[in-house]
Design an enzyme around this catalytic site. Structure first.
Site, PDB file in Angstrom:
ATOM      1  N   TYR A 101       0.859  -1.187   0.000  1.00 22.36           N
ATOM      2  CA  TYR A 101       0.000   0.000   0.000  1.00 22.36           C
ATOM      3  C   TYR A 101       0.891   1.232   0.000  1.00 22.36           C
ATOM      4  O   TYR A 101       1.880   1.290   0.738  1.00 22.36           O
ATOM      5  CB  TYR A 101      -0.904   0.019   1.254  1.00 22.36           C
ATOM      6  CG  TYR A 101      -1.654   1.321   1.378  1.00 22.36           C
ATOM      7  CD1 TYR A 101      -2.933   1.465   0.857  1.00 22.36           C
ATOM      8  CD2 TYR A 101      -1.056   2.437   1.992  1.00 22.36           C
ATOM      9  CE1 TYR A 101      -3.604   2.675   0.936  1.00 22.36           C
ATOM     10  CE2 TYR A 101      -1.724   3.654   2.063  1.00 22.36           C
ATOM     11  CZ  TYR A 101      -2.997   3.764   1.539  1.00 22.36           C
ATOM     12  OH  TYR A 101      -3.649   4.958   1.596  1.00 22.36           O
ATOM     13  N   GLU A 188      -3.628   7.486  -3.927  1.00 21.58           N
ATOM     14  CA  GLU A 188      -3.413   6.189  -3.287  1.00 21.58           C
ATOM     15  C   GLU A 188      -3.200   5.091  -4.327  1.00 21.58           C
ATOM     16  O   GLU A 188      -3.903   5.044  -5.333  1.00 21.58           O
ATOM     17  CB  GLU A 188      -4.660   5.893  -2.453  1.00 21.58           C
ATOM     18  CG  GLU A 188      -4.599   4.654  -1.617  1.00 21.58           C
ATOM     19  CD  GLU A 188      -5.905   4.471  -0.842  1.00 21.58           C
ATOM     20  OE1 GLU A 188      -6.006   4.983   0.283  1.00 21.58           O
ATOM     21  OE2 GLU A 188      -6.827   3.823  -1.366  1.00 21.58           O
TER      22      GLU A 188
END
Ligand code: GDP
Ligand code: MN
Length: 382
Positions: A101, A188
């Site tokens: 991530y 993101e």
């Protein structure tokens, strides 16, 4: 404004982040053609602006063009989180060794952008934050100095990336650069895939742009997805009104965001539920007022409309003219409670009193809210 996955990924790619090859399809045959051109296994992914798409079945792997077409047919029939699927991203499938991530967001307490990284990518980061907050490494980015190599190295080490993954620094800097140059609130990559050949690839992309900075980015404004807004919200934006649909039975038209909030509070206080937030803005013209009122009056479930105007720069007579003009074009029996005070309020009341429509002129906001709540209640009982 939220961007679709394929839009976010293109912004990443423009700044040097590797993404899988692919294209957008709106029909199953198109998905098959793209899969054939890519020449191998593909991922077929719903383009919707809601999370948890993978879990809902909106991401499917297909090993042939025929399978891609089948997957596309199935996904285009889906509703994900209440959103119908109109578009798909078809891209080459990737052999994943690990899912990371990587994200940049604003920390309002720090008043800085923060970069977050985790070795537990592929699942929602909120879930990781709850289950194992230590698995998320965070660095704050100094707005003047930018993201430093020592910081990206620290993140890489913190999430246990092997040293040879030198490209992590490049991906992290490019992501921060994307965030900054687009005036984003969030950028993101989840997952940032480590492929089995050791490459870093953005498999998913999510961006939220700051609406208040969009005027600086006409190119990004073009990316706005019509399905992200209700028709009423789109119309309001076109007319320069701040409008948020709320679902209650009392339509609201107010000038000034603070007064609109206060009006909603007073409605709630007396037991009603506002149907919307609507700020017609300062110095509104009769045309703008009329456009705003037409918008509110079209809300299907409203029982009554409450108009609360404080005349400063805004003139109450101008507002009253707008109200009367809007009502002339509408065949509606919805009662209107109007409270006008300030500049030219006397003239405004006279204009309203001369109108044939069902207008209840109130002297104070308290009185107006009480009347509106009472009318909403009595109409519901009928
Ligand atoms: P989300 O559920 O909306 O976040 O959708 P993602 O784009 O993140 O995809 C969800 C998951 O599907 C990823 O975490 C991967 O595990 C898997 N996935 C997506 N694309 C591929 C691919 O090309 N190959 C493989 N093997 N898995 C993929
Ligand atoms: Mn994802």
């Amino acid at each position: 404004m939220r961007l679709q996955e394929h839009q976010s990924k293109l912004l990443f790619a423009e700044r040097g982040i590797a993404i899988p090859r692919g294209a957008v399809a709106a029909a199953p045959e198109e998905a098959r053609r793209i899969a054939r051109d890519l020449g191998g296994a593909v991922a077929v992914k719903a383009q919707v602006l809601v999370g948890g798409r993978g879990k809902a079945g909106g991401v499917r792997l297909a090993s042939t063009p025929e399978e891609a077409e089948e997957a596309a047919t199935a996904i285009l029939k889906m509703q994900i989180g209440g959103c119908p699927v109109h578009k798909l991203l078809v891209e080459e499938a990737v052999n994943i060794r690990q899912e990371l991530y990587l994200g940049v967001a604003i920390d309002r307490n720090l008043r800085q952008a923060v970069m977050m990284a985790s070795a537990e990518g592929g699942v929602e980061i909120e879930q990781v934050a709850r289950a194992d907050p230590g698995a998320i490494k965070v660095v704050a980015v100094d707005p003047l100095l930018g993201l430093g190599t020592a910081q990206t190295q620290g993140l890489a080490k913190g999430i246990g990336l092997p040293e040879e993954l030198g490209t992590f620094d490049g991906v992290a800097r490019s992501l921060y650069e994307t965030f900054l140059s687009c005036d984003a609130l969030l950028a993101e990559i989840n997952p940032l895939a480590v492929t089995n050949t050791g490459q870093l690839l953005a498999l998913d992309g999510k961006m939220v742009l700051d609406d208040n900075a969009l005027f600086r980015h006409p190119d990004l404004e073009q990316l706005r997805d019509a399905s992200d807004e209700t028709p009423a919200e789109r119309e309001a934006r076109g007319a320069g009104l701040s409008y948020v649909y709320l679902g209650g039975e009392i339509g609201c038209m107010v000038n000034g965001a603070g007064l609109a909030m206060a009006t909603m509070d007073v409605i709630k206080f007396f037991g009603g539920a506002p149907a919307n937030f609507l700020d017609v803005g300062g110095g509104a013209t009769a045309e703008q007022v009329a456009a705003a009122l037409r918008l509110v009056m079209r809300t299907p479930q409203i029982e009554v409309v409450l108009i609360n105007i404080f005349g400063g720069i805004t003139r109450c007579d101008e507002v009253a003219r707008g109200i009367v003009a809007a009502l002339e074009g509408i065949e509606s029996r919805t009662p209107l409670v109007v409270q006008l005070s300030g500049t030219n309020e006397g003239q405004g009341r006279e204009i309203l009193n001369a109108s044939a429509h069902r207008l209840i002129v109130a002297g104070t906001l308290t009185e107006a809210a009480q009347k509106a709540v009472a009318l909403a209640g009595s109409r519901q009982e009928m």
